[in-house]
Design a protein around this motif. Structure first.
Motif, PDB file in Angstrom:
ATOM      1  N   PHE A 261       1.204  -1.688  -0.024  1.00 18.53           N
ATOM      2  CA  PHE A 261       0.285   0.098  -0.169  1.00 18.53           C
ATOM      3  C   PHE A 261       1.004   1.474  -0.330  1.00 18.53           C
ATOM      4  O   PHE A 261       2.293   1.186   0.703  1.00 18.53           O
ATOM      5  N   HIS A 262       0.063   2.644  -0.717  1.00 18.45           N
ATOM      6  CA  HIS A 262       1.106   3.856  -0.517  1.00 18.45           C
ATOM      7  C   HIS A 262      -0.072   4.618   0.038  1.00 18.45           C
ATOM      8  O   HIS A 262      -1.191   5.030  -0.457  1.00 18.45           O
ATOM      9  N   PHE A 263       0.777   5.447   0.623  1.00 19.49           N
ATOM     10  CA  PHE A 263       0.265   7.226   0.338  1.00 19.49           C
ATOM     11  C   PHE A 263       0.597   8.205   0.371  1.00 19.49           C
ATOM     12  O   PHE A 263       0.326   9.072   1.656  1.00 19.49           O
ATOM     13  N   SER A 272      -5.836   4.002  -0.592  1.00 21.30           N
ATOM     14  CA  SER A 272      -5.658   2.563   0.256  1.00 21.30           C
ATOM     15  C   SER A 272      -6.538   2.569   1.306  1.00 21.30           C
ATOM     16  O   SER A 272      -6.405   1.036   2.382  1.00 21.30           O
ATOM     17  N   ALA A 273      -6.676   3.421   2.262  1.00 22.74           N
ATOM     18  CA  ALA A 273      -7.246   3.870   3.652  1.00 22.74           C
ATOM     19  C   ALA A 273      -8.226   2.884   3.551  1.00 22.74           C
ATOM     20  O   ALA A 273      -9.034   2.123   4.061  1.00 22.74           O
ATOM     21  N   ILE A 279     -10.811  -4.411   4.812  1.00 21.75           N
ATOM     22  CA  ILE A 279     -10.022  -5.387   5.708  1.00 21.75           C
ATOM     23  C   ILE A 279      -9.918  -5.784   7.196  1.00 21.75           C
ATOM     24  O   ILE A 279     -10.384  -6.364   7.250  1.00 21.75           O
ATOM     25  N   PHE A 280      -9.999  -4.812   8.103  1.00 25.48           N
ATOM     26  CA  PHE A 280     -10.529  -4.760   9.185  1.00 25.48           C
ATOM     27  C   PHE A 280     -11.064  -3.779   9.940  1.00 25.48           C
ATOM     28  O   PHE A 280     -11.748  -4.313  10.975  1.00 25.48           O
ATOM     29  N   LYS A 281     -12.624  -3.695   8.736  1.00 23.71           N
ATOM     30  CA  LYS A 281     -14.314  -3.888   8.534  1.00 23.71           C
ATOM     31  C   LYS A 281     -14.065  -2.574   9.702  1.00 23.71           C
ATOM     32  O   LYS A 281     -15.118  -2.754  10.754  1.00 23.71           O
ATOM     33  N   THR A 282     -14.012  -1.713   9.583  1.00 23.10           N
ATOM     34  CA  THR A 282     -14.018  -0.123  10.307  1.00 23.10           C
ATOM     35  C   THR A 282     -14.069   0.924   9.057  1.00 23.10           C
ATOM     36  O   THR A 282     -13.910   0.694   8.201  1.00 23.10           O
ATOM     37  N   SER A 285     -12.499   6.901   7.697  1.00 24.05           N
ATOM     38  CA  SER A 285     -11.518   7.810   8.967  1.00 24.05           C
ATOM     39  C   SER A 285     -10.524   7.160   9.610  1.00 24.05           C
ATOM     40  O   SER A 285     -10.209   7.721  10.440  1.00 24.05           O
ATOM     41  N   ALA A 286     -11.225   6.793  10.235  1.00 22.80           N
ATOM     42  CA  ALA A 286     -10.241   5.630  11.783  1.00 22.80           C
ATOM     43  C   ALA A 286      -9.224   4.591  10.976  1.00 22.80           C
ATOM     44  O   ALA A 286      -8.117   5.010  11.775  1.00 22.80           O
TER      45      ALA A 286
END
Length: 371
Positions: A261-263, A272-273, A279-282, A285-286
């Protein structure tokens, strides 16, 4: 006794309502409300009833020589200096939730049900990453994350595991949009309650709010907050705990390295976020806040992204078209929970097995969803 305008003025100030908000609630112009406060106008019966409901007081309060509303049970941590919440235009909604909490506490006492002996106890000086890891292990969030495919499924399982701790979780979409959620702590552990605002928020956002308010329950405080907007140690800890609980640092770093991933600019970072949030189910924003905290993304990206809240295009407001909102917390057939003391959905005679408030509460909510 005649209508007492000084009580009206006192209650408007105590609840933190503006003249515009109070006049709108009463169904009269701002000029008419001001003349009412000055004692030059007597409101109609319907206007008195409307004011009483919005201010969360009995109608007869306006005919007493003086009236003091119940003190606020919630601390507002949305600024550097915490203060008691005045409830504002949501006073009647806060009152309904508090009545539910009090009713559930009374059930424990009336049915002689054993309350949990203790909950997690946190210290603001402790490490939020380590504390979150301990809680995650108890809640089995890693397993839930692997077994669920969507943010919606994860949120429902996460919510269920929190309720297994003896903490009630209610969501509704009728509160003011600037409120993400709040926690109501009960010192006997019989009716700790978390409220989540579902208005313009998808399941990823609700999971973060749930984790954030869980920190306040563990901290033994009733509190109201806005996700990601804070200026004090308590909110800093709550946000760091929630981010660590939902996005474990080592797992995030492994995922970033594995998928490259790149930012390097804002749009790439948001893209990417977004993928990582799935993937992390959030929430996105978080995830952006977490990435900035760990040094992957620019510190300005989270605030720039969150500024879009309220727009139809805001990623954390968008829900899958096939998704279906859960029970809203408005009550049985959307009518009885505000009058919870007479609600028949909690009738213990309906079940032959030992009564368990959280289990029956969840069963009721499931029944409401099916209907």
């Amino acid at each position: 006794m005649s209508f007492n305008p000084s009580v009206l003025q006192k209650l408007i100030e105590a609840r933190g309502l503006s003249v515009a908000e109070a006049s709108y609630a009463a169904g009269m112009s701002a000029k008419k409300l001001q003349s009412t406060i000055a004692g030059e106008n007597t409101p109609t019966k319907n206007q008195i009833i409307n004011l009483a409901e919005r201010l969360a007081v009995p109608a007869h309060a306006f005919f007493m020589s003086d009236y003091d509303p119940s003190p606020s049970q919630i601390i507002d941590f949305r600024a550097a200096k915490s203060v008691a919440l005045k409830y504002g235009k949501d006073a009647h909604r806060f009152q309904h939730i508090i009545e539910i909490r009090n009713f559930l506490a009374a059930l424990y006492k009336r049915l002689d049900w054993d309350a949990p002996e203790s909950l997690f106890n946190i210290d603001l000086n402790s490490n939020p990453e380590q504390f979150a890891a301990s809680v995650s292990q108890i809640l089995q969030l890693g397993k839930i994350r692997q077994e669920t495919n969507t943010k919606s499924d994860f949120y429902k399982s996460f919510r269920s595991r929190v309720e297994d701790l003896g903490i009630y979780v209610i969501q509704d979409h009728n509160f003011s949009p600037e409120i993400d959620g709040f926690a109501l702590y009960h010192d006997s552990f019989t009716s700790n309650l978390i409220f989540i605002n579902s208005a313009k928020r998808n399941h990823g956002v609700k999971s973060f709010t749930l984790a954030h308010e869980l920190s306040h329950i563990f901290g033994k405080r009733s509190a109201i907050t806005n996700n990601y907007q804070y200026d004090n140690d308590i909110e800093t800890f709550a946000n760091d705990f929630a981010a660590s609980l939902l996005v474990p640092r080592d797992e995030l770093i492994d995922e970033i390295n594995k998928q490259k991933f790149h930012f390097f600019d804002y749009n790439v970072a948001v893209s990417s976020a977004t993928r990582l949030s799935n993937i992390f189910k959030t929430s996105v924003s978080a995830m952006l806040v977490r990435l900035a905290k760990l040094g992957y993304a620019d510190n300005n990206y989270p605030s720039r992204f969150i500024a879009g809240f309220g727009k139809d295009s805001f990623l954390d407001s968008q829900k899958p078209p096939e998704g279906r909102e859960e029970w809203t917390g408005s009550g049985c057939n959307r009518s009885c929970l505000p009058r919870i003391k007479s609600c028949e959905c909690f009738d213990v005679s309906l079940s032959s097995r030992p009564y368990h408030p959280v289990r029956n509460f969840r069963a009721y909510r499931t029944l409401e969803e099916k209907n």
